[in-house]
Structures are given as C-alpha cells and as structure tokens.
Design a protein around this motif. Sequence first.
Motif, PDB file in Angstrom:
ATOM      1  N   VAL A  39     -11.856 -19.996 -16.070  1.00 40.19           N
ATOM      2  CA  VAL A  39     -11.748 -21.225 -15.199  1.00 40.19           C
ATOM      3  C   VAL A  39     -11.970 -21.667 -14.055  1.00 40.19           C
ATOM      4  O   VAL A  39     -12.592 -22.348 -13.202  1.00 40.19           O
ATOM      5  CB  VAL A  39     -10.645 -21.886 -15.858  1.00 40.19           C
ATOM      6  N   ILE A  40     -11.627 -20.398 -13.642  1.00 41.31           N
ATOM      7  CA  ILE A  40     -11.651 -20.052 -12.207  1.00 41.31           C
ATOM      8  C   ILE A  40     -13.392 -20.597 -11.070  1.00 41.31           C
ATOM      9  O   ILE A  40     -13.608 -20.862 -10.428  1.00 41.31           O
ATOM     10  CB  ILE A  40     -11.031 -19.500 -11.520  1.00 41.31           C
ATOM     11  N   LEU A  41     -14.350 -19.546 -12.083  1.00 41.84           N
ATOM     12  CA  LEU A  41     -15.509 -19.037 -12.001  1.00 41.84           C
ATOM     13  C   LEU A  41     -16.427 -20.273 -12.178  1.00 41.84           C
ATOM     14  O   LEU A  41     -17.268 -21.125 -11.187  1.00 41.84           O
ATOM     15  CB  LEU A  41     -15.973 -18.507 -12.606  1.00 41.84           C
ATOM     16  N   ASP A  47     -18.015 -26.575  -7.963  1.00 39.82           N
ATOM     17  CA  ASP A  47     -17.657 -27.673  -6.206  1.00 39.82           C
ATOM     18  C   ASP A  47     -18.655 -26.875  -5.402  1.00 39.82           C
ATOM     19  O   ASP A  47     -18.179 -27.244  -4.052  1.00 39.82           O
ATOM     20  CB  ASP A  47     -16.604 -27.146  -6.531  1.00 39.82           C
ATOM     21  N   ASP A  48     -19.731 -25.726  -5.885  1.00 41.97           N
ATOM     22  CA  ASP A  48     -20.604 -24.900  -5.081  1.00 41.97           C
ATOM     23  C   ASP A  48     -19.342 -24.267  -3.688  1.00 41.97           C
ATOM     24  O   ASP A  48     -19.242 -24.433  -2.912  1.00 41.97           O
ATOM     25  CB  ASP A  48     -21.424 -26.048  -4.262  1.00 41.97           C
ATOM     26  N   THR A  49     -18.617 -23.715  -4.274  1.00 39.18           N
ATOM     27  CA  THR A  49     -17.679 -23.259  -2.711  1.00 39.18           C
ATOM     28  C   THR A  49     -17.134 -22.310  -3.730  1.00 39.18           C
ATOM     29  O   THR A  49     -17.915 -20.877  -4.462  1.00 39.18           O
ATOM     30  CB  THR A  49     -15.850 -23.597  -3.344  1.00 39.18           C
ATOM     31  N   SER A  50     -17.073 -20.788  -2.426  1.00 39.84           N
ATOM     32  CA  SER A  50     -17.164 -19.739  -2.394  1.00 39.84           C
ATOM     33  C   SER A  50     -14.892 -19.144  -2.481  1.00 39.84           C
ATOM     34  O   SER A  50     -14.169 -20.161  -2.607  1.00 39.84           O
ATOM     35  CB  SER A  50     -17.480 -19.404  -1.390  1.00 39.84           C
ATOM     36  N   PHE A  51     -14.863 -17.804  -2.602  1.00 40.95           N
ATOM     37  CA  PHE A  51     -13.477 -17.853  -3.040  1.00 40.95           C
ATOM     38  C   PHE A  51     -13.114 -16.952  -1.948  1.00 40.95           C
ATOM     39  O   PHE A  51     -13.825 -16.170  -1.330  1.00 40.95           O
ATOM     40  CB  PHE A  51     -14.206 -16.500  -4.270  1.00 40.95           C
ATOM     41  N   VAL A  52     -11.879 -17.551  -1.410  1.00 42.50           N
ATOM     42  CA  VAL A  52     -11.140 -17.188  -0.493  1.00 42.50           C
ATOM     43  C   VAL A  52      -9.845 -16.092  -1.392  1.00 42.50           C
ATOM     44  O   VAL A  52      -9.168 -17.379  -1.643  1.00 42.50           O
ATOM     45  CB  VAL A  52     -11.043 -17.844   0.201  1.00 42.50           C
ATOM     46  N   PHE A  53      -9.429 -15.565  -1.083  1.00 41.83           N
ATOM     47  CA  PHE A  53      -8.684 -14.796  -1.498  1.00 41.83           C
ATOM     48  C   PHE A  53      -7.621 -15.320  -0.372  1.00 41.83           C
ATOM     49  O   PHE A  53      -8.223 -14.403   0.906  1.00 41.83           O
ATOM     50  CB  PHE A  53      -8.253 -12.735  -1.687  1.00 41.83           C
TER      51      PHE A  53
END
Length: 64
Positions: A39-41, A47-53
């Motif tokens: 679901v996160i992926l 959204d075409d967003t990058s992963f930010v931890f």
Amino acid sequence: MILAKPVKGATRLKSWAMRIAKRAGMKKAKVALARKLAVILHRMWTDDTSFVFATPKTLAAAAA
C-alpha cells in the motif's frame, strides 16, 4: 525478510508486525506486513513521491 532478520531502519514496521504476530500468529503478521508495504509503495507511485524516512520527532521539528 524483515521479521526473520535484523534490518536497520525498520523498527517501527517490525514492532507493528510483531504485535500482530502475538495476537494472530506469524503467518498473518507476514501477510499484513507485505500488504502494508504494498500500500505504501502503491501510494508513492500514484503520487510520484520519494520515500523519506522520518520519525515523528523529526517531522515535528521540521514543521516548527
């Protein structure tokens, strides 16, 4: 696998899955974790967003 081996940076996901494992068993916890990651992926792709931890403390500090 995140539940079988130590993985850096995945403590919140692992603790969430381990709480499910206590309640419902390891098999269901693995499926729940896989679904949560999917679901996160999917959301990131749509959204075409990058992963930010970021931890909640880091997010609160950035907002202030």
